[in-house]
Design an enzyme around this catalytic site. Structure first.
Site, short mmCIF file in Angstrom:
data_model
loop_
_atom_site.label_atom_id
_atom_site.label_comp_id
_atom_site.label_asym_id
_atom_site.label_seq_id
_atom_site.Cartn_x
_atom_site.Cartn_y
_atom_site.Cartn_z
N LYS A 95 1.02 -1.41 0.10
CA LYS A 95 0.14 0.11 -0.18
C LYS A 95 0.85 0.93 -0.12
CE LYS A 95 -1.68 -1.03 3.84
NZ LYS A 95 -1.22 -2.43 4.33
N GLN A 130 -5.58 -3.32 11.34
CA GLN A 130 -4.30 -2.72 11.69
C GLN A 130 -4.24 -1.13 12.96
OE1 GLN A 130 -0.47 -2.77 9.63
NE2 GLN A 130 -1.15 -3.43 7.85
P1 ATP Z 1 1.75 -1.96 5.87
O1 ATP Z 1 -0.02 -2.78 6.01
O2 ATP Z 1 2.65 -3.04 6.90
O3 ATP Z 1 1.96 -0.64 5.98
P2 ATP Z 1 2.17 -1.86 2.70
O4 ATP Z 1 1.11 -2.75 2.64
O5 ATP Z 1 2.28 -0.55 3.16
O6 ATP Z 1 2.49 -2.71 4.13
P3 ATP Z 1 4.50 -1.50 1.60
O7 ATP Z 1 5.93 -1.34 2.87
O8 ATP Z 1 4.13 -1.04 0.60
O9 ATP Z 1 3.09 -2.44 2.39
O10 ATP Z 1 5.87 -2.98 1.07
C1 ATP Z 1 5.56 -4.41 1.66
C2 ATP Z 1 7.01 -4.65 1.30
O11 ATP Z 1 6.39 -4.94 0.13
C3 ATP Z 1 8.21 -3.26 1.05
O12 ATP Z 1 9.44 -4.05 1.40
C4 ATP Z 1 8.05 -3.34 -0.60
O13 ATP Z 1 9.44 -2.74 -1.11
C5 ATP Z 1 7.34 -4.58 -0.82
N1 ATP Z 1 6.47 -4.73 -1.90
C6 ATP Z 1 5.92 -3.76 -2.51
N2 ATP Z 1 5.04 -4.18 -3.68
C7 ATP Z 1 5.81 -4.94 -4.63
C8 ATP Z 1 5.58 -5.40 -5.92
N3 ATP Z 1 4.89 -4.64 -6.29
N4 ATP Z 1 6.71 -5.85 -6.07
C9 ATP Z 1 7.94 -6.91 -5.53
N5 ATP Z 1 8.02 -6.18 -3.70
C10 ATP Z 1 6.79 -5.44 -3.20
MG MG Z 2 2.46 0.99 5.05
#
Ligand code: ATP
Ligand code: MG
Length: 719
Positions: A34, A257
């Site tokens: 996200k 969360q």
């Molecule tokens: P949270 O809910 O914990 O905030 P989030 O949904 O914001 O998590 P991110 O922190 O954006 O998740 O991404 C988690 C990990 O996955 C990061 O290390 C990010 O670089 C990697 N990531 C996200 N999208 C991709 C993708 N399409 N391909 C490869 N890696 C990815």
């Molecule tokens: Mg996040």
């Protein structure tokens, strides 16, 4: 360029990035990308659509998250100017700096952190002859926050002059009113805003000054908010107002969360976003890029135990088979030793310390670890809101700087006699008396009375001379020079030297370094007041991660972050879940907190607990957040003794019944059915003994039945 930005994203992320117009909501689980989508969307708007960074507002939850986001975006857009990437508080400070003059406040208003608020309360208590037996500071700060949720306080503080405010607290109907109005009076005297005021003042300006609102609405063409599951009513309102012109609001979050309900966050804002904005587009993401399948299984298994949630699934993208470990220790010391051993093994395998995080429910858990880590020579950094900038020596020095910029009473009281200038209690009382009579600041009281007999044989003149000297020139000085000058001339640095306080001197050196760096990176905003504003919002989370060390922090602080190796420790009943949990709703929030903790791990997750006794004498059983995870997913280092497991489960079951019972909120005159005693009516409720007094139909006398016993509700007695 577009290819670059969209290339590393999956289909849903691409959709989120490319849908730039309108109300868009992304709901997705932990680690599903996200934040990455949000960051890329920013770059897409700038690089592809040609939107200026200053027309985009991007709100995140912590300064650390904002800084990381800035760094990433800078690399993508190849420009250092990233506009508004900040927290809600940080954004409000920027708005107020430009607009607060309409409230007749100076542009360089002062921001109070928790410690300043406490210092202010301390002085108010003294004036009113109160002490901690009457009220604790936390009761009063809660009361202040509560009252500041109502907007009418703004009229008191904004439309009332000093004398009127003073008469409000002098004629208050009760003590709490008196404290509250006195607090407002003290705030107003030095134009100081606390954290609640920042957003309240900004909203007030937007709601009462249409021209200003329109200016900001027009300016912010695109608004994005991360971690939307944790916004509170005022943050939501701010996002709504700001997006009400261009109608471009992009929000992302994960309802599982939500961990700030206790501070007013409402998950409903993200859940009902489509009802509030019927045109809203919702994007779901279900691929997890962060964690191994085992970590995802453990986390999912845990969170499905929450009843109030929307089912979501996460498909692991990683394909590494590392088991999730659970270790039960006999003592907290043994738990810490076990973790130290695991850390050494990780290091031996060639990983660096900063890849390892230790997460816990409350700060006190970290103490036993520090001891062991020092002994085992494992470098660690504890991240907390009260680290670097709140340390005594740092705060002392900052108060000198604040004295020069604002001449406020809090700073004055803290440093006038530091180093000793013979201005002790008697002379402070004299000054306070003058302040009361003349409605002035302590500083001007001292200026006026410098030649009074009482200040002979004191260092008062030197103090005033020092502050006046720098007041006259600080705007033309470099910050670092100002700091060095003040440290020398005040004798503060010499005082630490004389006392041989090397640690504190080292910290001062670090402060000098950080000011130096600030100067070189802040561009135009490097005035003293800019700096003071900035650090008042800082925690040591924002310090440079210079040393390679194990990262220790509470789970609340770890929100949004990720680490290759994560230890979640202190998983014990009474610790995590905390013993203050008294309703099922709170327990579900606590479980979400455990979910946040588990989902921070990328490769390896270690869970641990230790036997012991809680403060209230109860035994520390392993946490339900261990038992909530299907056993097949966890690798126990040692089997729990049969008896321990049985007792723990029994304890948890009883506690759950109590939580369910207390949620029902049965009232007097409710007719209930007991599994053995049959039908009866509640005649009294005794909170102290946690029981209902029930008159059962087939008994002559009443019985007291504990809340935890399940009672079936049959109806109410006719009045
Ligand atoms: P949270 O809910 O914990 O905030 P989030 O949904 O914001 O998590 P991110 O922190 O954006 O998740 O991404 C988690 C990990 O996955 C990061 O290390 C990010 O670089 C990697 N990531 C996200 N999208 C991709 C993708 N399409 N391909 C490869 N890696 C990815
Ligand atoms: Mg996040």
């Amino acid at each position: 360029m577009a290819a670059d930005i969209l290339e590393n994203l999956n289909e849903e992320q691409r959709q989120a990035v490319a849908s730039t117009e309108g109300y868009i909501r992304v709901i997705a689980g932990a680690g599903s990308g996200k934040t990455k989508a949000l960051t890329n969307r920013f770059a897409y708007l700038v690089n592809e659509l040609g939107i200026a960074t200053s027309n985009i507002l991007c709100v995140t939850f912590t300064n650390k998250a904002a800084n990381e986001m800035k760094k990433r975006i800078r690399t993508m857009i190849g420009d250092n100017d990233t506009g508004y990437i900040c927290t809600f508080h940080g954004f409000c400070v920027q708005v107020l700096k430009e607009e607060i003059h309409v409230l007749n406040y100076p542009k360089s208003f002062m921001i109070l952190d928790m410690e300043d608020v406490n210092a202010m309360l301390h002085s108010i208590f003294e004036d009113m002859g109160l002490n901690s037996k009457n009220y604790t500071f936390s009761t009063i700060t809660d009361m202040i926050t509560f009252r500041k949720c109502r907007e009418d306080y703004l009229k008191d503080i904004l439309n009332t002059n000093h004398d009127e405010l003073k008469s409000k607290f002098l004629n208050a109907e009760n003590e709490k009113d008196a404290i509250f109005y006195r607090y407002l009076y003290e705030q107003k005297k030095c134009y100081a805003l606390d954290f609640d005021d920042l957003i309240n003042f900004a909203l007030y300006i937007y709601e009462n000054h249409e021209d200003i609102r329109l200016k900001w609405q027009k300016k912010l063409e695109y608004i994005m908010v991360d971690e939307f599951q944790d916004v509170n009513v005022r943050q939501y309102k701010l996002a709504q107002i700001l997006s009400d012109y261009h109608h471009n609001l992009f929000i992302v979050g994960d309802p599982d969360q939500t961990i700030y309900s206790w501070r007013g966050a409402k998950v409903e804002y993200i859940l009902n976003f489509d009802k509030e904005y019927p045109s809203a587009q919702t994007i779901l993401m279900n691929k997890n890029y962060r964690s191994t399948p085992n970590i995802i299984n453990v986390s999912n298994s845990l969170i499905t135990k929450n009843k109030k949630r929307i089912e979501k699934s996460l498909i692991p993208m990683k394909n590494i088979e590392i088991p999730v470990i659970f270790h039960h220790a006999r003592t907290t010391k043994a738990e810490a030793e076990w973790i130290a051993t695991q850390i050494k093994l990780i290091i031996e395998s060639g990983k660096s310390l900063r890849n390892i995080a230790i997460l816990y429910r409350s700060h006190f858990v970290s103490r036993s670890f520090e001891e062991i880590f020092i002994k085992e020579k494992i470098p660690y950094t504890i991240y907390s809101g009260i680290e670097f900038y709140k340390r005594k020596e740092i705060k002392d020095v900052l108060c000198y700087l604040r004295m020069i910029a604002y001449a406020d009473d809090i700073s004055f009281t803290r440093i006038v006699n530091l180093p000793k200038r013979n201005v002790g209690e008697k002379r402070m009382a004299f000054l306070k008396d003058h302040v009361e009579k003349n409605n002035c600041t302590m500083y001007s009281a001292l200026q006026t009375n410098l030649n009074d007999e009482i200040f002979k044989k004191t260092g008062a003149k030197d103090f005033i001379a020092l502050i006046d000297k720098y007041k006259a020139v600080y705007e033309e000085m470099k910050l670092s020079e100002l700091l060095t000058g003040v440290l020398n001339d005040s004798g503060y640095e010499a005082l630490l030297r004389t006392n041989g306080e090397q640690d504190r001197l080292d910290n001062l050196a670090e402060l000098k370094q950080s000011i130096f760096e600030y100067e070189n990176t802040a561009g135009e905003e490097c005035a003293l007041t800019d700096y003071l504003e900035k650090i008042s919002l800082f925690t040591n989370l924002d310090q440079k991660e210079s040393i390679d060390s194990v990262q220790m922090m509470t789970i609340h602080t770890a929100k949004g972050l990720e680490f290759p190796f994560v230890f979640v420790c202190g998983l014990n009943e009474g610790v995590f879940p905390s013993k203050h949990i008294d309703t099922q709703d709170k327990m579900e929030e606590e479980r979400r907190l455990a979910y946040v903790a588990y989902t921070r791990a990328e490769n390896a997750l270690f869970l641990s607990d230790a036997e012991g006794i809680n403060y209230d004498g109860s035994f520390r059983y392993p946490s339900r957040f261990i038992f909530n995870v299907e056993k097949a997913y966890l690798n126990y280092t040692v089997e729990l003794a049969g008896r321990l497991e049985r007792d723990a489960c029994q304890y948890i079951e009883q506690n759950e019944m109590k939580l369910n019972g207390s949620n029902k909120s049965l009232k007097i005159k409710d007719i209930v059915k007991h599994s053995v005693f049959g039908q009866g009516v509640i005649v009294n409720i005794n909170q102290e003994t946690s029981s209902y007094e029930i008159q059962f139909d087939r008994m002559e006398t009443t019985r007291s039945i504990n809340f935890r016993i399940k009672l079936e509700y049959l109806g109410r007695e006719v009045e």
